[in-house]
Design a protein around this motif. Structure first.
Motif, PDB file in Angstrom:
ATOM      1  N   ASP B 287       1.129  -3.846 -14.313  1.00  0.00           N
ATOM      2  CA  ASP B 287       0.713  -3.331 -13.015  1.00  0.00           C
ATOM      3  C   ASP B 287      -0.554  -2.503 -13.089  1.00  0.00           C
ATOM      4  OD1 ASP B 287       2.686  -4.494 -11.693  1.00  0.00           O
ATOM      5  OD2 ASP B 287       3.658  -2.673 -10.969  1.00  0.00           O
ATOM      6  N   LEU B 290      -3.685  -4.407 -12.848  1.00  0.00           N
ATOM      7  CA  LEU B 290      -3.910  -4.877 -11.488  1.00  0.00           C
ATOM      8  C   LEU B 290      -4.449  -3.747 -10.621  1.00  0.00           C
ATOM      9  CD1 LEU B 290      -0.894  -7.216 -11.177  1.00  0.00           C
ATOM     10  CD2 LEU B 290      -3.168  -7.794 -10.403  1.00  0.00           C
ATOM     11  N   GLU B 291      -3.946  -2.532 -10.867  1.00  0.00           N
ATOM     12  CA  GLU B 291      -4.451  -1.399 -10.096  1.00  0.00           C
ATOM     13  C   GLU B 291      -5.949  -1.242 -10.306  1.00  0.00           C
ATOM     14  OE1 GLU B 291      -2.376   2.278 -10.716  1.00  0.00           O
ATOM     15  OE2 GLU B 291      -0.485   1.345 -10.146  1.00  0.00           O
ATOM     16  N   VAL B 293      -7.992  -3.487 -10.993  1.00  0.00           N
ATOM     17  CA  VAL B 293      -8.659  -4.544 -10.240  1.00  0.00           C
ATOM     18  C   VAL B 293      -8.753  -4.165  -8.762  1.00  0.00           C
ATOM     19  CG1 VAL B 293      -8.581  -6.981  -9.623  1.00  0.00           C
ATOM     20  CG2 VAL B 293      -7.901  -6.267 -11.897  1.00  0.00           C
ATOM     21  N   VAL B 294      -7.705  -3.494  -8.266  1.00  0.00           N
ATOM     22  CA  VAL B 294      -7.727  -3.042  -6.871  1.00  0.00           C
ATOM     23  C   VAL B 294      -8.913  -2.129  -6.633  1.00  0.00           C
ATOM     24  CG1 VAL B 294      -6.469  -1.856  -5.056  1.00  0.00           C
ATOM     25  CG2 VAL B 294      -5.227  -3.012  -6.838  1.00  0.00           C
ATOM     26  N   GLU B 327       6.775   8.692  -0.522  1.00  0.00           N
ATOM     27  CA  GLU B 327       7.507   7.433  -0.385  1.00  0.00           C
ATOM     28  C   GLU B 327       6.637   6.302   0.125  1.00  0.00           C
ATOM     29  OE1 GLU B 327      11.039   7.863   1.866  1.00  0.00           O
ATOM     30  OE2 GLU B 327      11.817   9.406   0.524  1.00  0.00           O
ATOM     31  N   TYR B 328       5.537   6.677   0.765  1.00  0.00           N
ATOM     32  CA  TYR B 328       4.765   5.628   1.409  1.00  0.00           C
ATOM     33  C   TYR B 328       3.550   5.197   0.608  1.00  0.00           C
ATOM     34  CZ  TYR B 328       7.801   6.663   5.231  1.00  0.00           C
ATOM     35  OH  TYR B 328       8.925   6.840   5.983  1.00  0.00           O
ATOM     36  N   LEU B 330       3.213   3.479  -2.141  1.00  0.00           N
ATOM     37  CA  LEU B 330       3.174   2.064  -2.540  1.00  0.00           C
ATOM     38  C   LEU B 330       2.899   1.158  -1.347  1.00  0.00           C
ATOM     39  CD1 LEU B 330       5.889   1.500  -5.259  1.00  0.00           C
ATOM     40  CD2 LEU B 330       3.433   1.292  -5.473  1.00  0.00           C
ATOM     41  N   PHE B 331       3.483   1.510  -0.205  1.00  0.00           N
ATOM     42  CA  PHE B 331       3.182   0.752   1.013  1.00  0.00           C
ATOM     43  C   PHE B 331       1.685   0.779   1.276  1.00  0.00           C
ATOM     44  CE2 PHE B 331       7.602   1.692   2.665  1.00  0.00           C
ATOM     45  CZ  PHE B 331       7.979   0.379   2.690  1.00  0.00           C
ATOM     46  N   GLN B 333      -0.819   1.567  -0.720  1.00  0.00           N
ATOM     47  CA  GLN B 333      -1.624   0.887  -1.726  1.00  0.00           C
ATOM     48  C   GLN B 333      -1.600  -0.621  -1.501  1.00  0.00           C
ATOM     49  OE1 GLN B 333      -0.171   1.120  -5.724  1.00  0.00           O
ATOM     50  NE2 GLN B 333      -2.196   0.946  -6.615  1.00  0.00           N
ATOM     51  N   GLY B 334      -0.380  -1.149  -1.285  1.00  0.00           N
ATOM     52  CA  GLY B 334      -0.257  -2.586  -1.067  1.00  0.00           C
ATOM     53  C   GLY B 334      -1.037  -3.026   0.156  1.00  0.00           C
ATOM     54  N   LEU B 335      -0.906  -2.280   1.236  1.00  0.00           N
ATOM     55  CA  LEU B 335      -1.578  -2.663   2.475  1.00  0.00           C
ATOM     56  C   LEU B 335      -3.100  -2.580   2.331  1.00  0.00           C
ATOM     57  CD1 LEU B 335       0.702  -1.133   5.216  1.00  0.00           C
ATOM     58  CD2 LEU B 335       0.254  -3.538   4.718  1.00  0.00           C
ATOM     59  N   PHE B 337      -4.764  -2.951  -0.244  1.00  0.00           N
ATOM     60  CA  PHE B 337      -5.180  -4.057  -1.075  1.00  0.00           C
ATOM     61  C   PHE B 337      -5.262  -5.354  -0.284  1.00  0.00           C
ATOM     62  CE2 PHE B 337      -4.565  -5.740  -5.568  1.00  0.00           C
ATOM     63  CZ  PHE B 337      -5.923  -5.957  -5.620  1.00  0.00           C
ATOM     64  N   ILE B 338      -4.203  -5.618   0.492  1.00  0.00           N
ATOM     65  CA  ILE B 338      -4.197  -6.855   1.279  1.00  0.00           C
ATOM     66  C   ILE B 338      -5.352  -6.854   2.267  1.00  0.00           C
ATOM     67  CG2 ILE B 338      -2.863  -8.235   2.909  1.00  0.00           C
ATOM     68  CD1 ILE B 338      -0.353  -6.883   1.732  1.00  0.00           C
ATOM     69  N   VAL B 341      -8.779  -7.327   0.596  1.00  0.00           N
ATOM     70  CA  VAL B 341      -9.022  -8.706   0.167  1.00  0.00           C
ATOM     71  C   VAL B 341      -9.283  -9.608   1.377  1.00  0.00           C
ATOM     72  CG1 VAL B 341      -7.962 -10.715  -0.909  1.00  0.00           C
ATOM     73  CG2 VAL B 341      -7.739  -8.489  -1.970  1.00  0.00           C
TER      74      VAL B 341
ATOM     75  N   TRP C 347      -0.349  -9.657  -4.802  1.00  0.00           N
ATOM     76  CA  TRP C 347       0.158  -8.510  -5.553  1.00  0.00           C
ATOM     77  C   TRP C 347       0.358  -7.325  -4.607  1.00  0.00           C
ATOM     78  CZ3 TRP C 347      -2.024  -3.751  -7.617  1.00  0.00           C
ATOM     79  CH2 TRP C 347      -1.141  -3.098  -8.469  1.00  0.00           C
ATOM     80  N   GLY C 348      -0.571  -7.150  -3.694  1.00  0.00           N
ATOM     81  CA  GLY C 348      -0.412  -6.112  -2.679  1.00  0.00           C
ATOM     82  C   GLY C 348       0.879  -6.333  -1.910  1.00  0.00           C
ATOM     83  N   LEU C 351       3.832  -5.207  -3.895  1.00  0.00           N
ATOM     84  CA  LEU C 351       4.047  -3.757  -3.878  1.00  0.00           C
ATOM     85  C   LEU C 351       4.763  -3.326  -2.599  1.00  0.00           C
ATOM     86  CD1 LEU C 351       0.710  -2.217  -5.167  1.00  0.00           C
ATOM     87  CD2 LEU C 351       2.847  -2.524  -6.380  1.00  0.00           C
ATOM     88  N   VAL C 352       4.291  -3.885  -1.490  1.00  0.00           N
ATOM     89  CA  VAL C 352       4.894  -3.514  -0.206  1.00  0.00           C
ATOM     90  C   VAL C 352       6.365  -3.932  -0.187  1.00  0.00           C
ATOM     91  CG1 VAL C 352       4.851  -3.984   2.253  1.00  0.00           C
ATOM     92  CG2 VAL C 352       2.717  -3.601   1.038  1.00  0.00           C
ATOM     93  N   GLN C 355       8.598  -1.689  -2.361  1.00  0.00           N
ATOM     94  CA  GLN C 355       8.863  -0.408  -1.734  1.00  0.00           C
ATOM     95  C   GLN C 355       9.832  -0.584  -0.567  1.00  0.00           C
ATOM     96  OE1 GLN C 355       8.186   2.146  -3.200  1.00  0.00           O
ATOM     97  NE2 GLN C 355       8.549   3.770  -1.735  1.00  0.00           N
TER      98      GLN C 355
END
Lengths: 262, 385, 541
Positions: B287, B290-291, B293-294, B327-328, B330-331, B333-335, B337-338, B341, C347-348, C351-352, C355
């Protein structure tokens, strides 16, 4: 039909720029090239024609080391065997190739495209610390003139029109100063005027360089061809002048027969 | 070749100003009395030092991904290898100051070692360890890169294999019998070159070294990407076959850049460890690569400023949000990232360039944009009236 | 619901009990049994022990062992009647029942019979002997094995007698083994030698230690030789069993990999990028099983536990497919021509999703109860096959078959293959590639959900479950060759078997995993395109 050389018949003299002897290539049981014998003189402009799937592009792949023959050998400039060499080594011997779809470095300028193709050392060290000399520059500008792209020197290659990309790629071959140029369908997608210009360019190169041109467009072939080789199902059907080839019974059969079947 | 003397471009001025602010001004502000409103706390400076080491990692990712088209998911491995190589030195510097009062690192005492394993002996030397942080990652990259590039592994395959390599190494470092501290890794450092590693002065010095190193690496990469080598490198990204058929041995070029970027990552890791004070195998979990890369994607790949901007901004955001709403994160970070991209393929730097381009295209530059915005606002106001 | 079920069974039991009690009243069944037990309880000292050992001749084996078991647990009581006569009784359903006649006790209750260690031992040995004649073959087998281990010569005639009557093959085997093991304690070396030979030909796993003891004792050369040759036989046999077991574990692990990686192989083959959120789609499947289990047990009680998994399988498939569909529509479809970037975007997504799992189901693993028909195992030649593992292997085979049929025999499959081979061409000839992409991606994701459903039966389910499998899945697809189902099957099974074998050989699961990873990297040196590479004739491949 007296000059027509039958497939597999070996001419008598020996200073060939390229000679392929008994070459076979099998992809998963599919015979792309079957017992191909091909000889070409230094400075010659040879046109290769043949229906789709005749093995024209595979033949070029074999020469440039993109794939390796299943059996047989290909020699360059008399005695250099190509089979064991890698693609970049073969290139450095002086065999350049223009691909069917124009492949240029789209994120580089026209100038840089030529700079990268310029004859010279290809080592990591020299690219890191080498300097671009004024002779290099002169050479690049003279090539630009030849291919008519002087105006576009600082444009990104990706933004060029299709025909100009074709010429840039030919220019890149010139920059390399290759002894043998393999040109795959240079007229594809060009206008009539562009096609004629391309033909002139290729003709002007013959003599100094040896060329193999793959082409479908018979008008274009007529314009440039001195000697034509017809490939069919992976081996040579016949060789000769354009007229000889066009009048050949078997060639007509292959082309027309296929057409009739469609 | 004669080069005409150009006046400094605005870009050069920006680099000089930012470098001056980062390398000289920030540490100076740290020495001010805490009551001063310009004071930068030890904690903040240390945090920024950490961000900058991560920026070095991000540059190494970008050199491969943005410039050569090789998406390596193994950069965190090289980062951590550098970290471990230097961490071994720091562990040995603890000496008898550790809990076990032994010359051996504590974890070795717990595991019943009576003497140092052979590969630890040279780590007593500071300079050996610094060099090891370079050549250990380089060696791994050389061997792996040679095998991968020789068999023409590229694209997604290369990514997956580098990820697998990192995963394998991660599993190995988690084991106690590797003599690398198992899952606790290295921590509790005391001294570096005889100085107290936790003293604000030492940390400030480490910060300055990090910022300077980052600047040097940035300048080095700027030079590298402007040479013919850099052009070949970018040509490989766009059309590898064409480069091969232009007579370049793409294997050597890719190998060179892969090894070089592994060393850059190693330097980042080496600087990371003394400032963060801990290193363990979870830092090299797949992971983490990948971070990195983010960060590059967020900042803007294919530019050298992008990775720095991305690494600093994402990590600052992380520091903020893991305390504000843990708590949020990871949400988020993921968002991020999406969305980056999908909508910002050129990252923040790309966004900035398009804004600048847009403004410069408007009549009268920024002032013109301002005027037109005001005008349209006035119009709307008029319309509502 | 649950309560009603219980009450019915209880009523039925009472009814049955009443029936048997009624029978006892007319003709005391079990012949002399009750008489003998009563005598044994009321006697004392060596006399009592003798009587206990004679109980093996009692007519009613079941009754004897029931009462003896209670006695051993000090659950036999003695009441005293008017004539000062002692009356032993036991409690059945809290009601005192006389042992001598099976009638309810009418006297005032007394105290429990005291038992000491020696007495309990005597009872236990009789119980074991009774076990030889137990109607349940499993109990018989257990009793024989236990008695054989005591190596008491007096049991041999009992074993032999039973062997003649015995019909169950496994019990027969255990009897022979027990006889041979007991004979090893014989004084005569000849008999011992024979017994050793027998044990060798029986491949008796239980006698391994004894064989080793005799093989190390040079006092009687002949006996030692026999022991040695039997030991070699046994060891070969055991290592054979171990190999098969490892292979089976490998095939099982390979099947899990296969189901997980098959979806990945399909989506990868179609869109040219590995979906990093694939692991999370597996987890969606696993949590679907958890949710379904909850619903079923709430609705149907214990019976629900038996059948929920049947419903959970399609549920897991549909859930994962829906998530996949959403993922394709919202993210992936914009990135079809940018494989590396779609790797990052997914990958993003992963992660979502991770969580979200933590948010919905908590950060810890959730327990999942398997239906009882998936618990347990059966044994062939000392190799045990767990039912849940066999189920996974069979199901993997079924899924492969269905996938293959779908891809080769249905119109959808034709479209999928067309798009896989040449997206532009397919759309030129009127294939609605967007729809095909969507369906294929949903299908691949659904397969991931199935994999999750099975993983839920094999281990714990937690938010990070997907991460544990994703790298292995990647490897499987890469080794197999992109977009090639046969390749995926071969590579999944080989990676599964190789991982298990190496873990067995190296005695270390991490080293095993590392070795497999390195082997894969080296393997790709020889075959960069995987086991079954797809050959393209395009210029840029």
């Amino acid at each position: 039909m007296k000059h027509l050389v039958q497939a597999g018949e070996k001419p008598t003299h020996h200073d060939f720029i390229l000679a392929a002897e008994g070459v076979n290539k099998v992809f998963d049981g599919f015979k792309a090239i079957t017992n191909l014998n091909f000889y070409m003189d230094e400075g010659e402009l040879r046109t290769v024609i043949g229906p789709n799937g005749a093995g024209k592009t595979t033949f070029m792949d074999l020469i440039t080391g993109r794939t390796k023959p299943t059996s047989g050998k290909i020699t360059f400039a008399g005695n250099i065997e190509l089979n064991p060499l890698s693609a970049d080594q073969i290139y450095r011997l002086g065999i350049g190739r223009k691909f069917q779809n124009p492949t240029v470095y789209i994120h580089h300028t026209v100038y840089d495209n030529l700079l990268l193709s310029l004859k010279g050392s290809r080592s990591v060290f020299s690219t890191l610390f080498g300097k671009v000399t004024s002779t290099d520059k002169d050479r690049i500008y003279s090539i630009l003139e030849t291919i008519g792209l002087t105006e576009c020197v600082h444009m990104l290659a990706g933004t060029l029109a299709h025909g100009k990309k074709q010429w840039l790629e030919i220019g890149m071959l010139l920059a390399q100063d290759a002894r043998l140029l393999l040109v795959d369908e240079p007229a594809a997608g060009l206008s009539d005027e562009e096609t004629a210009k391309t033909g002139e360019l290729l003709l002007s190169l013959a003599g100094k360089h040896s060329l193999i041109v793959i082409e479908h467009d018979m008008v274009f072939v007529r314009q440039i061809a001195k000697k034509v080789t017809v490939l069919h199902q992976g081996s040579i059907l016949c060789e000769g002048t354009v007229d000889e080839v066009q009048n050949n019974e078997r060639v007509r059969e292959v082309y027309l027969g296929r057409k009739a079947a469609h | 070749m004669t080069q005409s003397k150009l006046p400094l471009s605005s870009e050069h001025i920006a680099i000089i100003v930012i470098a001056f602010l980062g390398i000289v001004v920030a540490p100076y502000l740290n020495t001010l009395p805490p009551t001063s409103w310009l004071y930068i706390s030890d904690f903040t400076l240390n945090l920024w030092g950490k961000y900058l080491t991560l920026a070095i990692l991000a540059i190494s990712v970008d050199l491969l991904w943005g410039y050569t088209g090789l998406l390596s998911l193994g950069q965190s491995l090289f980062f951590i290898l550098g970290g471990y190589a230097f961490g071994m030195y720091l562990m040995l510097q603890i000496g008898v100051l550790g809990q076990s009062k032994s010359e051996l690192p504590d974890f070795m005492v717990f595991l019943g070692y009576t003497q140092l394993p052979w590969f630890w002996r040279a780590s007593h030397s500071f300079w050996f360890s610094v060099l090891a942080a370079l050549w250990v990652p380089a060696l791994v990259a050389l061997v792996f890169g040679y095998l991968a590039f020789r068999s023409r592994i590229k694209g997604v395959y290369f990514s997956i294999l580098t990820q697998a390599l990192t995963y394998a190494a991660c599993l190995m470092f988690f084991r106690n019998d590797t003599a690398m501290g198992g899952n606790n890794g290295f921590t509790d450092f005391k001294l570096i070159l005889g100085y107290d590693i936790r003293a604000p002065e030492t940390q400030r010095a480490l910060y300055i070294i990090t910022a300077t190193t980052l600047l040097l690496i940035y300048l080095g990469c700027r030079w590298l990407t402007s040479t013919k080598f850099g052009k070949v490198q970018q040509a490989i990204r766009d059309s590898e076959n064409r480069v091969l058929f232009s007579g370049y041995s793409t294997v050597s070029y890719k190998l060179f850049i892969f090894v070089l970027s592994s060393m850059i990552a190693g330097i980042g890791g080496m600087l990371y460890v003394p400032q963060v004070g801990i290193i363990n195998p979870s830092d090299m979990a797949p992971d983490k690569s990948l971070e990195a890369v983010v960060w590059v994607a967020v900042g803007g790949r294919g530019t050298l400023v992008g990775p720095i901007v991305g690494a600093v901004s994402v990590n600052a955001l992380r520091s903020y949000s893991t305390t504000a709403f843990p708590e949020y994160w990871l949400f988020l970070q993921g968002l991020v990232f999406i969305l980056v991209v999908l909508f910002l393929p050129k990252g923040l730097v790309g966004l900035w360039t398009s804004i600048v381009e847009y403004i410069s295209k408007q009549e009268g530059g920024l002032r013109g944009v301002w005027a037109s915005v005001m005008e349209s606002l006035m119009k709307r106001k008029g319309a509502t009236k | 619901m649950k309560l009603l079920y219980h009450n019915i069974t209880r009523l039925l039991l009472l009814f049955l009990l009443a029936g048997t009690l009624g029978l006892h009243a007319q003709t005391p069944s079990g012949g002399n049994t009750r008489q003998l037990i009563t005598e044994a309880i009321l006697s004392s000292g060596d006399e009592q022990k003798k009587k206990i050992s004679e109980l093996i001749n009692a007519d009613d084996v079941a009754l004897t062992s029931t009462i003896l078991t209670k006695w051993r647990k000090s659950e036999v009581y003695i009441a005293t009647d008017a004539g000062d006569k002692k009356v032993p009784y036991t409690l059945e359903e809290d009601k005192p029942i006389r042992i001598d006649n099976g009638q309810p006790l009418t006297l005032p209750q007394g105290s429990a019979v005291e038992t000491d260690g020696a007495l309990r031992k005597a009872i236990a040995s009789t119980l074991n002997l009774l076990g030889i004649a137990d109607p349940d073959p499993k109990v018989r087998q257990g009793a024989v094995a236990k008695l054989g281990g005591q190596q008491k010569a007096e049991y041999v005639p009992l074993f032999k007698a039973r062997l003649e009557k015995e019909t169950n093959a496994q019990v027969k085997y255990t009897l022979k083994e027990a006889i041979a093991i007991t004979e090893l304690a014989d004084a005569s070396p000849e008999i011992q030698t024979e017994a050793l030979k027998t044990l060798g030909s029986l491949y008796s796993k239980r006698s391994g230690d004894l064989l080793k003891k005799f093989a190390g004792d040079p006092s009687v050369p002949e006996r030692q030789a026999a022991a040695k040759s039997s030991l070699v036989k046994l060891e070969n046999y055991l290592s054979f069993c171990e190999t098969i077991e490892t292979m089976f574990r490998g095939v099982n692990y390979g099947s899990v990999l296969l189901i997980s990686a098959l979806g990945l192989a399909i989506t990868f083959g179609l869109m040219g990028v590995i979906n990093m959120a694939h692991g999370e789609l597996i987890v969606v499947g696993a949590y679907s099983v958890y949710v379904m289990e909850g619903w079923f047990t709430r609705a149907f009680g214990d019976a629900g536990l038996q059948w929920y998994f049947i419903a959970a399988i399609p549920f897991a498939f549909v859930n994962a497919a829906l998530v996949g569909l959403l993922l394709e529509r919202s993210v992936i479809r914009f990135l079809y021509n940018r494989p590396l970037e779609s790797l990052l975007a997914t990958w993003g997504v992963s992660l979502v999703l991770q969580q979200s799992f933590r948010y919905i189901f908590g950060p810890n693993n959730v327990p999942i109860n398997s239906p009882s028909w998936l618990i347990g195992n059966f044994t062939i030649l000392d190799i045990s096959f767990a039912y849940n593992r066999i189920f996974v292997v069979c199901f993997a085979a079924l899924i492969i078959l269905l996938t293959w049929l779908l891809l080769t025999k249905t119109p959808l499959g034709l479209l999928i293959r067309a798009v896989m081979q040449n997206r532009e061409m397919a759309s030129c000839v009127g294939v609605r590639t967007a729809q095909v992409n969507m369906l294929t991606f949903a299908f691949g994701s659904g397969l991931a959900g199935l994999a999750g459903a099975f993983l839920a039966q094999l281990g714990n389910v937690g938010p990070n479950l997907g991460q544990a499998y994703i790298i292995d899945c990647f490897m499987t697809v890469v080794v197999g060759g992109v977009g090639n189902i046969i390749g995926t099957v071969c590579s999944a099974i080989s990676i599964g078997v190789a991982t298990q074998t190496l873990e067995q050989v190296l005695q270390n699961s991490v080293l095993g995993k590392i070795t497999v990873l390195i082997t894969i990297i080296l393997f790709l040196q020889i075959r960069p395109g995987g086991l079954f590479p797809t050959k393209g004739r395009g210029l840029e491949d």
